[in-house]
Design an enzyme around this catalytic site. Structure first.
Site, PDB file in Angstrom:
ATOM      1  N   SER A  17       0.815  -1.208   0.000  1.00  0.00           N
ATOM      2  CA  SER A  17       0.000   0.000   0.000  1.00  0.00           C
ATOM      3  C   SER A  17       0.854   1.265   0.000  1.00  0.00           C
ATOM      4  CB  SER A  17      -0.962  -0.047   1.191  1.00  0.00           C
ATOM      5  OG  SER A  17      -1.902   0.992   1.124  1.00  0.00           O
ATOM      6  N   ASP A  51      -2.673   6.359  -3.608  1.00  0.00           N
ATOM      7  CA  ASP A  51      -1.552   5.756  -2.886  1.00  0.00           C
ATOM      8  C   ASP A  51      -0.950   4.662  -3.767  1.00  0.00           C
ATOM      9  OD1 ASP A  51      -3.486   3.775  -2.678  1.00  0.00           O
ATOM     10  OD2 ASP A  51      -3.007   3.275  -0.606  1.00  0.00           O
ATOM     11  N   ASP A  54      -5.965   2.239  -3.783  1.00  0.00           N
ATOM     12  CA  ASP A  54      -7.261   2.137  -3.118  1.00  0.00           C
ATOM     13  C   ASP A  54      -7.529   3.316  -2.185  1.00  0.00           C
ATOM     14  OD1 ASP A  54      -5.547   1.501  -1.034  1.00  0.00           O
ATOM     15  OD2 ASP A  54      -6.588  -0.349  -0.460  1.00  0.00           O
TER      16      ASP A  54
END
EC number: 5.4.2.10
Length: 455
Positions: free
Chosen positions: A104, A253, A257
């Protein structure tokens, strides 16, 4: 031990659990769990695998693929795509599970694995526990891999194929979420791709809907993902919006998401602001909104003024989803930018969320700064306290006493939240108050006390 954190399995590449050997075993045992839970014994289970742009993703992808194949599971390889694309394509291919290789918003040297069930939702706790139990067994028996990972007859092994049109499929899905009666003509949009998974698809979606797109941080090299860019570092986006006199800025990011936005004046609009606009002025009327413990009190007050219910879930988009389903609502999210629009997608999707905001701008003929009027953010201070190892601050009486004293001081006009990160050794201290100076002083004092006590 538990290998799963709040968002899958994550760590520094080359250190357990993010090693090729562990990932091979993870693929294998996950394959076994999928076979055990398969509703159709006449066919092999299948999974789709996608990733972000980290160099280590290639190693992890190969190990996962081998593990699944060894268990007798077919694999569809998607290549670099945003996390929500993997969720969508899991359903589209009628796969038994989707796998995302990403850490992430973390730096390039971290990586991780997260799973989706066949319906594109995060794996249930029960499924995660089943995978974890098998991992415990196989990891405890060092040197016994031949016994624990039996070799199948070659006819029973899984096979692989690469999906060449995966990007195109996802782009069409995103465009389908935008109201057909509008377009993005005459709109200048700056898109910060974080050198991550959305580097190709995010600008293309906007361009194909008619926008004049200025893409930044869209040239990944395997190690520049999230490097001073994207949703966690929006300063560059703010500067670019002003430089190019753009109508709006969008920052993703690393895995696509999360989203934050920037209005035409260069002001940041985080997940709370996005939820406010969609709830009060969006194309779909909503009965209520789900935020989290981190959501600003200003959002709660603004929605109350608009006669829209608001409730808080635990931090994490999986818990927002659970609360939405429990209430029968469609809109929720986090200040960090996970936005769930369940009438458009079954998971948090930065591109789809941004399109809904752009649709409101076009439908109402208003700038983003005008749409956020009526939402006043209460002063909030967030301090991340990095520790040498995972520790629980609530096991220390002197810290609990300090937290209780702070809450008593804030009662009726603010909040204190102390939260352990689920993915790294970090304690998050969040203070909200009607007094900005008090916010700053209290948060830093508590952070210092935690650091002094836990090291």
């Amino acid at each position: 031990m538990s290998y799963f954190g709040t968002d899958g399995i994550r760590g520094k590449f080359g250190e357990l659990p993010i090693t090729p050997d562990f990932i091979l075993k993870l693929g294998y045992v996950t394959g076994l769990v999928l076979i055990e839970n398969s509703q159709n014994s006449a066919r092999k289970p299948s999974v789709v695998i996608g990733k972000d742009t980290r160099l280590s993703g290639y190693v992890i992808e190969g190990a996962l693929q081998a593990g699944f194949n060894a268990a007798g599971v077919d694999v569809h390889m998607l290549g670099p795509l945003p996390t929500p694309a993997i969720a969508h394509l899991t359903r589209s291919f009628n796969a038994d599970a989707g796998v995302v290789i990403s850490a992430s918003h973390n730096p390039y040297y971290d990586n991780g694995i997260k799973f989706f069930s066949g319906d594109g939702k995060k794996l249930t706790d029960e499924m995660q526990n089943a995978i974890n139990d098998k991992l415990d067994t196989i990891m405890a028996a060092t040197g016994s891999n031949d016994a624990l990972m039996p070799i199948l007859d070659p006819a029973q092994l899984g096979k692989n194929n690469r999906i060449d049109d995966a990007k195109g499929r996802y782009i069409e899905f995103c465009k389908g979420s935008f109201p057909y009666q509008y377009d993005l003509d005459h709109l200048t949009v700056v898109v910060d791709c974080a050198n991550g998974a959305g580097y190709s698809v995010a600008p293309r979606v906007m361009r194909e809907l008619g926008a004049n797109v200025i893409a930044i941080n869209h040239k990944p090299d395997g190690i520049n993902i999230n490097a001073h860019c994207g949703s966690t570092h929006p300063e560059g986006l703010q500067a670019a919006v002003l430089k190019y006199e753009a109508d709006v800025g969008i920052a993703l990011d690393g895995d696509g998401d999360r989203i934050v936005m920037v209005d035409e004046a260069g002001h940041l609009v985080d997940g709370d602001g996005i939820l406010y606009v969609l709830a009060t002025q969006g194309q779909t009327k909503v009965a209520g909104v789900v935020g989290t413990l981190m959501s600003n009190m200003g959002l709660e007050l603004a929605l109350k003024a608009a006669d829209i219910e608001f409730t808080r879930a635990k931090v994490g988009d999986r818990y927002v989803m659970q609360e939405l389903e429990a209430n029968g609502w469609i809109l929720g999210g986090e200040p960090s930018g996970h936005i769930l629009c369940l009438d458009k997608s079954r998971t948090g999707d930065a591109i789809i969320a941004s399109l809904q905001i752009l649709a409101v701008m076009q439908a109402r003929g208003k700038a983003l700064s005008d749409l956020t009027e009526g939402f006043e953010v209460l002063p909030q201070k967030l301090v991340n306290v990095r520790l040498s190892q995972m520790q629980d601050p609530f096991e220390h009486e002197e810290l609990v006493a300090a937290f209780d004293k702070a809450r008593a001081t804030l009662e009726g006009r603010g909040r204190l939240l102390i939260r352990q990160s689920g993915t790294e050794p970090m304690i998050r201290v969040m203070v909200e108050s009607d007094d900005e100076i008090e916010c700053d002083v209290m948060a830093n004092d508590l952070a210092d006390k935690i650091k002094d006590t836990l090291g």
